[in-house]
Design a protein around this motif. Structure first.
Motif, short mmCIF file in Angstrom:
data_model
loop_
_atom_site.label_atom_id
_atom_site.label_comp_id
_atom_site.label_asym_id
_atom_site.label_seq_id
_atom_site.Cartn_x
_atom_site.Cartn_y
_atom_site.Cartn_z
N GLU A 199 47.64 37.74 52.97
CA GLU A 199 47.80 37.96 51.30
C GLU A 199 47.03 39.57 51.39
O GLU A 199 47.40 40.75 50.45
N GLN A 200 45.96 39.24 51.61
CA GLN A 200 44.83 40.13 51.12
C GLN A 200 44.89 40.94 52.26
O GLN A 200 45.08 42.29 51.82
N GLN A 201 45.77 40.52 53.49
CA GLN A 201 45.67 42.06 54.52
C GLN A 201 47.00 42.68 54.28
O GLN A 201 46.77 43.94 54.15
N LEU A 244 48.41 42.96 50.62
CA LEU A 244 49.18 42.86 49.77
C LEU A 244 47.72 43.81 49.16
O LEU A 244 47.29 44.08 47.62
N GLY A 245 46.70 43.38 49.04
CA GLY A 245 45.49 43.33 48.56
C GLY A 245 44.56 42.03 47.75
O GLY A 245 44.64 41.15 47.81
N THR A 246 44.07 42.71 46.74
CA THR A 246 43.03 42.33 46.33
C THR A 246 43.70 41.40 44.55
O THR A 246 45.25 42.11 43.95
N SER A 247 44.49 40.36 44.83
CA SER A 247 44.67 39.62 43.21
C SER A 247 44.16 40.12 42.03
O SER A 247 42.61 40.23 42.13
N LEU A 248 44.16 41.11 41.36
CA LEU A 248 44.69 40.69 39.60
C LEU A 248 43.84 40.37 39.46
O LEU A 248 42.30 41.13 38.28
N MET A 249 43.30 38.96 39.17
CA MET A 249 43.08 38.05 38.46
C MET A 249 41.76 37.36 39.25
O MET A 249 41.04 36.58 38.86
N GLY A 250 41.48 38.44 40.49
CA GLY A 250 40.10 37.91 41.24
C GLY A 250 39.33 39.13 41.49
O GLY A 250 38.67 39.61 40.21
N ALA A 293 45.11 48.75 46.87
CA ALA A 293 46.01 47.53 46.77
C ALA A 293 44.83 46.77 45.57
O ALA A 293 44.31 45.50 46.38
N THR A 294 45.87 46.61 44.41
CA THR A 294 45.98 44.83 43.95
C THR A 294 47.34 44.56 43.50
O THR A 294 48.39 45.61 43.39
N PHE A 295 47.23 42.94 43.73
CA PHE A 295 48.89 42.76 43.60
C PHE A 295 48.62 41.75 42.50
O PHE A 295 48.00 40.71 42.21
N ILE A 346 43.02 30.09 52.97
CA ILE A 346 41.59 29.72 51.34
C ILE A 346 40.70 30.32 52.36
O ILE A 346 39.96 30.44 53.33
N GLN A 347 40.66 32.23 51.09
CA GLN A 347 39.44 33.10 52.51
C GLN A 347 38.36 32.08 52.46
O GLN A 347 36.95 32.45 53.19
N ASP A 348 37.35 31.56 51.27
CA ASP A 348 36.62 30.53 51.40
C ASP A 348 36.12 29.29 51.68
O ASP A 348 35.32 28.17 51.58
#
Length: 459
Positions: free
Chosen positions: A211-213, A215-221, A231-233, A334-336
């Motif tokens: 998703e990061q690649q 759609l971008g960054t999660s709004l709640m992240g 881009a923020t989704f 999981i990115q981390d």
């Protein structure tokens, strides 16, 4: 509907280009947010309460009603786009109508104290004053969700800027406007939308790697930094929660957020070849379940659990078949991902918007998936303070103390799959007792700081 953030970037670029060609002295026009109808936005019977809270020595910011009305409509349209992208149709939260001025209704409340009183930790104080106002103006409030905006302090002090249950707090200054979104160096606008997410029942989460690649960054992240700039989704699990939110409904839902009693019987297996967790199980609930949502939260570098410790958690929506569910969790998403403890949260989302969370634990040790071998008991809520791991067996107060525990000082507990415990408030397994099966209990409500002896068994 077009993506409003991208649209605004293009419109600002066009205006800037035209101004450059005509004259360097001409001022670019401010982008216009067009009304969707006579009112200009979506209004339900139950809407977001918007409070503008004014300390005695820090007055309203000039033009706040029109600026914030336009911004809230912009937020509304962004969420509508994201709900539609996630498959829920053009659904969004309702905003109250100020019919006399054809804009969003802001309830202006004048505080009883100066701005220094309303520091960062003053949310409960402000809410008390709002409730006092509400008692004499009940018609100004139509839902349980309230956005509270304060003028930015003029004395450089801090002020509330966070979610607080179904309340959320943000800051106003002359640059909090739609026109500032593409160029602002401040995080206050994106932060307002992020905190609004908390006020609408959303927890922190991070985008999956794919998703990061795309759609971008999660709004709640980290969306409180990126929204409006890149881009923020809104992830699917968050959209599912918003779909059941009180102020997203065109007609009121009976028993909104009414209490639910649930049980969970999960099973976890591990696919070593693909480094993936296969989660399945069954549940019971006395309320109708809408969705089964799953959060996986890595405890990166021992950051701990609880508030603001879940920014790197990742969410999934499980497949449903009646009261059974299943979902595959590729750890590469999981990115981390790394060698540390994880918390697995299975959230039952009710049709009435209530969320019941069942938590479990696992770890990665030297790159290998590991389930805990023993029950963990902890001094403080959310598994903080001293901690002791207990194998199958019986433990008196003296035995707990010898292992590093403290009598009458346990507040949270982690019970692995296959284990069960009985807690006693008296030594030697006497007095009142509390029984629990597998799951993480972040706070022993009703049994906090009462445990003197424990029996750990296997199911």
């Amino acid at each position: 509907m077009k993506n409003r953030v991208n649209e605004l970037f293009l419109r600002m670029l066009a205006v800037f280009t035209a101004a450059t060609v005509i004259s360097c002295n001409e001022v670019p026009e401010t982008p216009v947010i067009e009304n969707q109808n006579g009112a200009g936005f979506v209004t339900h019977q139950e809407n977001l309460n918007v409070v503008y809270f004014v300390p005695t020595d820090n007055p309203e910011v000039s033009g706040y009603e029109d600026r914030l009305s336009d911004l809230l409509v912009y937020f509304q349209e962004y969420m509508e786009d994201e709900m539609d992208r996630n498959g829920f149709g053009q659904k969004t939260f309702g905003l109250p109508l100020d019919s006399a001025n054809s804009r969003v209704k802001l309830v202006t409340i004048y505080g009883t104290e100066d701005q220094s009183t309303y520091g960062y930790g003053s949310a409960s104080t402000i809410i008390s004053e709002i409730n006092a106002y509400k008692s004499t103006h009940p018609g100004d409030f139509t839902s349980q969700h309230t956005l509270v905006i304060l003028p930015q302090r003029t004395d450089s002090g801090s002020q509330p800027f966070y979610g607080y249950g179904k309340y959320c707090f943000a800051v106003d200054n002359p640059n909090i406007s739609v026109a500032e979104i593409p160029s602002t160096s401040s995080n206050l606008i994106a932060g307002m939308l992020h905190e609004l997410g908390h006020g609408l029942n959303l927890a922190h989460n991070k985008a999956k790697d794919n998703e990061q690649q795309t759609l971008g960054t999660s709004l709640m992240g980290a969306g409180n930094y990126t929204w409006g700039r890149s881009a923020t989704f809104i992830p699917l699990a968050d959209a599912a929660i918003l779909n059941r939110n009180q102020i997203f409904q065109s007609t009121p839902v009976a028993d909104i957020y009414g209490a639910a009693t649930t049980t969970m019987s999960p099973a976890i297996s591990y696919d070593e070849v693909n480094d993936a967790i296969a989660l399945s199980g069954t549940f019971t609930s006395d309320k109708t379940v809408s969705d089964v949502l799953v959060w996986v939260d890595p405890n990166v570098n021992g950051e701990g659990s609880g508030a603001n410790k879940d920014y790197n958690s990742v969410s999934w929506v499980a497949n449903r078949n009646g009261s059974a569910f299943d979902v595959d969790i590729p750890m590469a998403e999981i990115q981390d991902h790394g060698d540390w403890p994880y918390e697995l949260k299975i959230k039952l989302l009710m049709e009435n918007g209530t969320i019941k969370t069942h938590g479990y634990s696992f770890s990665y040790v030297n790159g290998e998936f590991t389930l805990p071998d023993g029950v963990g008991v902890f001094q403080h809520s959310s598994y903080n303070g001293w901690g002791v791991t207990l194998a199958e067996g019986s433990y008196t107060a003296a035995q707990l103390t010898a292992l590093g525990g403290v009598d009458n000082d346990i507040s949270s507990i982690k019970i692995p799959l296959g284990y069960e415990v009985t807690l006693y408030d008296g030594d030697n397994f006497t007095g009142d007792s509390y029984e629990a099966g597998p799951g993480n209990i972040s706070f022993l409500s009703g049994f906090n700081d009462k445990v003197s002896s424990i029996i750990v068994g296997k199911q």
